[in-house]
Motif scaffolding. Structure first.
Motif, short mmCIF file in Angstrom:
data_model
loop_
_atom_site.label_atom_id
_atom_site.label_comp_id
_atom_site.label_asym_id
_atom_site.label_seq_id
_atom_site.Cartn_x
_atom_site.Cartn_y
_atom_site.Cartn_z
N MET A 40 0.82 -1.21 0.00
CA MET A 40 0.00 0.00 0.00
C MET A 40 0.85 1.26 0.00
O MET A 40 0.49 2.26 -0.61
CB MET A 40 -0.94 0.01 1.21
N THR A 41 2.00 1.22 0.66
CA THR A 41 2.90 2.37 0.65
C THR A 41 3.42 2.62 -0.77
O THR A 41 3.37 3.76 -1.27
CB THR A 41 4.09 2.14 1.59
N LEU A 42 3.89 1.57 -1.43
CA LEU A 42 4.42 1.71 -2.79
C LEU A 42 3.33 2.09 -3.78
O LEU A 42 3.53 2.93 -4.66
CB LEU A 42 5.11 0.42 -3.22
N GLN A 43 2.16 1.47 -3.65
CA GLN A 43 1.06 1.79 -4.56
C GLN A 43 0.60 3.23 -4.38
O GLN A 43 0.31 3.93 -5.38
CB GLN A 43 -0.13 0.85 -4.32
N THR A 44 0.53 3.72 -3.15
CA THR A 44 0.11 5.09 -2.90
C THR A 44 1.09 6.08 -3.54
O THR A 44 0.68 7.05 -4.19
CB THR A 44 0.00 5.36 -1.39
N ILE A 45 2.38 5.82 -3.35
CA ILE A 45 3.40 6.69 -3.96
C ILE A 45 3.27 6.67 -5.48
O ILE A 45 3.34 7.72 -6.14
CB ILE A 45 4.81 6.25 -3.52
N PHE A 46 3.08 5.48 -6.04
CA PHE A 46 3.00 5.36 -7.50
C PHE A 46 1.74 6.04 -8.04
O PHE A 46 1.79 6.74 -9.06
CB PHE A 46 3.02 3.89 -7.90
N TYR A 47 0.61 5.88 -7.36
CA TYR A 47 -0.62 6.55 -7.79
C TYR A 47 -0.45 8.07 -7.76
O TYR A 47 -0.89 8.78 -8.68
CB TYR A 47 -1.80 6.16 -6.90
N LEU A 48 0.18 8.59 -6.71
CA LEU A 48 0.40 10.03 -6.62
C LEU A 48 1.29 10.52 -7.75
O LEU A 48 1.06 11.60 -8.33
CB LEU A 48 1.00 10.39 -5.26
N ARG A 49 2.31 9.74 -8.09
CA ARG A 49 3.19 10.10 -9.20
C ARG A 49 2.41 10.13 -10.53
O ARG A 49 2.58 11.04 -11.34
CB ARG A 49 4.36 9.12 -9.30
N LEU A 50 1.55 9.15 -10.74
CA LEU A 50 0.74 9.12 -11.96
C LEU A 50 -0.20 10.33 -12.02
O LEU A 50 -0.36 10.96 -13.07
CB LEU A 50 -0.07 7.83 -12.01
#
Length: 224
Positions: A136-146
């Protein structure tokens, strides 16, 4: 902070790899960090251990919460995809047509990403607790980057109408009542493509079904 064009093109592959890492959680075997209990079972155990709810209620309560999160993700994904259209949602490149202010886009700028985040949060209940945390930490960061990458792209491509939209509609926390200025983009009234959306968004639907129906066997492998 914004995602690159390559990251956007490979976004599905990256998200699948991050999700696989959460299920695998190799640090459990390598360094003994955490355990293999699924997150839903661990939360239920902690709730009953702390005396917040009885052991008979804890597991169903956690499962209901997980299913509601999955349902929210499915609704946002289907509604957003129906309004935006298949070609735009699943295109390898960022697309810039007219500013979208229809359907969920009137209340939140990124319903597809918010729905995807909810979908991942629902999946995390089936992972080991440490795997869920990392995923969830990595996915959240990646979603914010997108999101930041898309917003920068659309600002350049669409100009002031999109800036007006940014000022009127929140990025991730829906506002039930959005007030648009006269110069801001207005809903187009385009008819949603519900059938295409239901077919193409089968993943969040499947996650909801798994948690809402298969979970009552308490068999984590069956749910996965």
């Amino acid at each position: 902070m914004a995602a690159t064009k390559i990251e956007f093109r490979l976004r599905m592959v990256i998200m699948i790899l991050i999700t696989a890492l959460g299920f695998w959680a190799p640090w459990i075997q390598l360094w003994g960090i955490g355990n293999r209990f699924p997150l839903w079972a661990w939360i239920a155990l902690e709730l009953s251990r702390l005396g917040l709810v009885s052991s008979a209620v804890a597991a169903p309560l956690v499962i209901i919460v997980a299913a509601l999160i999955a349902a929210k993700g499915a609704v946002l994904r289907i509604w957003g995809a129906a309004c935006l259209g298949y070609d735009t949602v699943h295109h390898e490149q960022m697309q810039a047509g007219a500013v979208m202010a229809d359907g969920p886009y009137r209340y939140v700028r990124n319903p597809l990403y918010l729905g995807g985040w909810c979908m991942m949060a629902a999946i995390s209940f089936l992972m080991p607790p440490t795997g869920a945390l990392v995923m969830m930490t990595l996915q959240t960061i990646f979603y914010l980057r997108l999101i930041l990458g898309e917003e920068a792209f659309l600002t350049v491509q669409l100009g002031e109408p999109y800036r007006e939209y940014l000022r009127a509609v929140p990025r991730l926390f829906p506002r039930l009542r959005t007030i648009f200025s006269r110069s801001a983009p207005q809903p187009t009234g385009r008819k949603p493509q519900w059938l295409h959306a239901l077919i193409t968004e089968i993943n969040p639907i499947g996650i909801f079904i798994a948690l809402a129906f298969f979970s009552w066997s308490y068999n984590n492998w069956l749910m996965i």
